[in-house]
Motif scaffolding. Structure first.
Motif, mmCIF file in Angstrom:
data_model
loop_
_atom_site.group_PDB
_atom_site.id
_atom_site.type_symbol
_atom_site.label_atom_id
_atom_site.label_comp_id
_atom_site.label_asym_id
_atom_site.label_seq_id
_atom_site.Cartn_x
_atom_site.Cartn_y
_atom_site.Cartn_z
ATOM 1 N N ARG A 94 0.436 7.579 51.160
ATOM 2 C CA ARG A 94 -0.501 6.742 50.388
ATOM 3 C C ARG A 94 -1.337 7.548 49.402
ATOM 4 N NH1 ARG A 94 1.443 1.831 50.298
ATOM 5 N NH2 ARG A 94 2.073 1.192 52.358
ATOM 6 N N GLY A 95 -1.368 8.873 49.550
ATOM 7 C CA GLY A 95 -2.107 9.726 48.631
ATOM 8 C C GLY A 95 -1.352 10.062 47.354
ATOM 9 N N TRP A 96 -0.069 9.677 47.273
ATOM 10 C CA TRP A 96 0.706 9.967 46.077
ATOM 11 C C TRP A 96 0.214 9.109 44.925
ATOM 12 C CZ3 TRP A 96 6.257 9.645 48.511
ATOM 13 C CH2 TRP A 96 6.494 10.809 49.269
ATOM 14 N N PRO A 97 -0.178 9.734 43.806
ATOM 15 C CA PRO A 97 -0.653 8.964 42.653
ATOM 16 C C PRO A 97 0.467 8.135 42.025
ATOM 17 C CG PRO A 97 -1.234 11.296 42.449
ATOM 18 C CD PRO A 97 -0.297 11.177 43.596
ATOM 19 N N VAL A 98 0.096 6.970 41.542
ATOM 20 C CA VAL A 98 1.039 6.114 40.820
ATOM 21 C C VAL A 98 1.154 6.623 39.382
ATOM 22 C CG1 VAL A 98 1.441 3.766 39.957
ATOM 23 C CG2 VAL A 98 0.581 4.118 42.285
ATOM 24 N N ILE A 99 2.360 6.668 38.875
ATOM 25 C CA ILE A 99 2.634 7.067 37.490
ATOM 26 C C ILE A 99 2.772 5.789 36.682
ATOM 27 C CG2 ILE A 99 4.197 8.327 35.963
ATOM 28 C CD1 ILE A 99 5.054 9.955 38.492
ATOM 29 N N GLU A 100 1.668 5.343 36.134
ATOM 30 C CA GLU A 100 1.612 4.056 35.434
ATOM 31 C C GLU A 100 2.588 3.970 34.266
ATOM 32 O OE1 GLU A 100 -0.086 1.486 36.536
ATOM 33 O OE2 GLU A 100 -1.344 2.488 38.017
ATOM 34 N N SER A 101 2.797 5.084 33.560
ATOM 35 C CA SER A 101 3.669 5.093 32.384
ATOM 36 C C SER A 101 5.141 4.923 32.737
ATOM 37 C CB SER A 101 3.502 6.402 31.616
ATOM 38 O OG SER A 101 4.008 7.489 32.392
ATOM 39 N N GLY A 102 5.507 5.247 33.984
ATOM 40 C CA GLY A 102 6.913 5.212 34.383
ATOM 41 C C GLY A 102 7.727 6.363 33.818
ATOM 42 N N ASP A 103 7.046 7.375 33.248
ATOM 43 C CA ASP A 103 7.716 8.506 32.608
ATOM 44 C C ASP A 103 7.342 9.801 33.322
ATOM 45 O OD1 ASP A 103 8.960 10.275 30.806
ATOM 46 O OD2 ASP A 103 7.248 10.238 29.440
ATOM 47 N N TRP A 104 8.216 10.301 34.208
ATOM 48 C CA TRP A 104 7.944 11.508 34.975
ATOM 49 C C TRP A 104 7.717 12.748 34.113
ATOM 50 C CZ3 TRP A 104 6.148 13.783 39.078
ATOM 51 C CH2 TRP A 104 6.479 15.113 39.335
ATOM 52 N N PRO A 105 8.633 13.108 33.191
ATOM 53 C CA PRO A 105 8.406 14.349 32.439
ATOM 54 C C PRO A 105 7.085 14.359 31.666
ATOM 55 C CG PRO A 105 10.674 13.663 32.194
ATOM 56 C CD PRO A 105 9.935 12.526 32.857
ATOM 57 N N GLY A 106 6.762 13.270 31.001
ATOM 58 C CA GLY A 106 5.499 13.196 30.264
ATOM 59 C C GLY A 106 4.303 13.306 31.188
ATOM 60 N N TYR A 107 4.358 12.594 32.292
ATOM 61 C CA TYR A 107 3.292 12.645 33.291
ATOM 62 C C TYR A 107 3.152 14.045 33.868
ATOM 63 C CZ TYR A 107 1.064 12.162 37.835
ATOM 64 O OH TYR A 107 0.260 12.346 38.942
ATOM 65 N N ARG A 108 4.296 14.671 34.235
ATOM 66 C CA ARG A 108 4.261 15.994 34.854
ATOM 67 C C ARG A 108 3.664 17.027 33.916
ATOM 68 N NH1 ARG A 108 6.455 20.237 34.084
ATOM 69 N NH2 ARG A 108 8.169 19.437 32.822
ATOM 70 N N ARG A 109 4.074 16.993 32.651
ATOM 71 C CA ARG A 109 3.519 17.951 31.684
ATOM 72 C C ARG A 109 2.007 17.791 31.559
ATOM 73 N NH1 ARG A 109 8.433 16.788 29.129
ATOM 74 N NH2 ARG A 109 7.495 15.154 27.869
ATOM 75 N N SER A 110 1.542 16.563 31.479
ATOM 76 C CA SER A 110 0.108 16.303 31.376
ATOM 77 C C SER A 110 -0.610 16.753 32.635
ATOM 78 C CB SER A 110 -0.123 14.813 31.130
ATOM 79 O OG SER A 110 -1.499 14.519 31.110
ATOM 80 N N ARG A 111 -0.051 16.450 33.793
ATOM 81 C CA ARG A 111 -0.650 16.856 35.078
ATOM 82 C C ARG A 111 -0.729 18.363 35.183
ATOM 83 N NH1 ARG A 111 3.162 16.557 40.105
ATOM 84 N NH2 ARG A 111 3.829 18.428 38.991
ATOM 85 N N ASP A 112 0.352 19.040 34.804
ATOM 86 C CA ASP A 112 0.388 20.501 34.908
ATOM 87 C C ASP A 112 -0.597 21.147 33.932
ATOM 88 O OD1 ASP A 112 2.276 20.052 36.850
ATOM 89 O OD2 ASP A 112 3.962 20.860 35.697
ATOM 90 N N GLN A 113 -0.743 20.585 32.743
ATOM 91 C CA GLN A 113 -1.716 21.099 31.785
ATOM 92 C C GLN A 113 -3.139 20.923 32.300
ATOM 93 O OE1 GLN A 113 -0.759 19.039 28.132
ATOM 94 N NE2 GLN A 113 0.332 20.819 27.330
ATOM 95 N N GLN A 114 -3.408 19.775 32.896
ATOM 96 C CA GLN A 114 -4.734 19.520 33.463
ATOM 97 C C GLN A 114 -5.044 20.538 34.561
ATOM 98 O OE1 GLN A 114 -7.063 17.249 32.547
ATOM 99 N NE2 GLN A 114 -5.772 16.472 30.920
ATOM 100 N N GLY A 115 -4.041 20.804 35.392
ATOM 101 C CA GLY A 115 -4.223 21.782 36.483
ATOM 102 C C GLY A 115 -4.463 23.178 35.952
ATOM 103 N N ALA A 116 -3.799 23.524 34.849
ATOM 104 C CA ALA A 116 -3.971 24.849 34.264
ATOM 105 C C ALA A 116 -5.359 25.017 33.632
ATOM 106 C CB ALA A 116 -2.899 25.108 33.214
ATOM 107 N N LEU A 117 -5.922 23.888 33.201
ATOM 108 C CA LEU A 117 -7.245 23.932 32.567
ATOM 109 C C LEU A 117 -8.376 23.942 33.590
ATOM 110 C CD1 LEU A 117 -6.644 21.404 29.658
ATOM 111 C CD2 LEU A 117 -6.668 23.907 29.526
ATOM 112 N N SER A 118 -8.063 23.562 34.803
ATOM 113 C CA SER A 118 -9.106 23.462 35.851
ATOM 114 C C SER A 118 -9.490 24.825 36.402
ATOM 115 C CB SER A 118 -8.622 22.600 37.004
ATOM 116 O OG SER A 118 -8.358 21.303 36.552
#
Length: 126
Positions: A102-126
Motif C-alpha cells: 500500500r506504500g507504493w506510489p501511484v504513477i498518475e501519468s501512466g508513464d514509467w520512464p518519465g516518472y522514473r527520471r523525474s523521481r530519480d532527479q528529485q532524489g538526487a536533488l535531496s
C-alpha cells in the motif's frame, strides 16, 4: 510469435531493455484507461483495475523470448499475464498478481520512464 505490451523496465533505455534485442519493435501504444500503475521501487507494477491509460511499446517476440519474459516477471507468482486491447492492437500485458504494498506510489501519468527520471532527479536533488 507473441505480441507483448511492455511498460516498465523492458522499454528502450530501461534496465531490462536488452532482453528484447532480438524482438521486433512494433511502435508505441497506450492501454485503455482501465489500470493503475504503481512505483514498486526498481520497477513499476500494473494493477488490473483503475482509470489510467498506461504508456508502453509493442514488441513481437518469439517463443524463447516470451518464456524469458515469463521468468523475468516471475510469472505466475508475482505477475500474471492477459490479453488486452491497446491503441495499436491486441497484446499480452504483465499485471501484478502478488499482494500490493500500500506504500507504493501511484504513477498518475501512466508513464514509467518519465516518472522514473523525474523521481530519480528529485532524489538526487535531496
Amino acid at each position: 510469435m507473441h505480441r507483448v505490451f511492455v511498460y516498465g523496465t523492458l522499454r528502450a533505455g530501461e534496465l531490462n531493455a536488452s532482453r528484447l534485442a532480438s524482438a521486433r519493435h512494433r511502435g508505441a501504444a497506450r492501454t485503455e484507461p482501465a489500470f493503475t500503475l504503481v512505483d514498486a521501487g526498481r520497477y513499476p507494477a500494473a494493477l488490473d483495475y483503475g482509470q489510467t491509460a498506461i504508456a508502453g511499446d509493442l514488441y513481437d517476440v518469439d517463443a524463447a523470448t516470451f518464456a524469458d519474459l515469463d521468468t523475468l516477471e516471475g510469472y505466475p507468482i508475482f505477475y500474471t499475464r492477459r490479453r488486452i486491447t491497446t491503441s495499436a492492437g491486441d497484446a499480452w500485458i504483465y499485471l501484478w498478481a502478488a499482494t500490493r504494498n500500500r506504500g507504493w506510489p501511484v504513477i498518475e501519468s501512466g508513464d514509467w520512464p518519465g516518472y522514473r527520471r523525474s523521481r530519480d532527479q528529485q532524489g538526487a536533488l535531496s
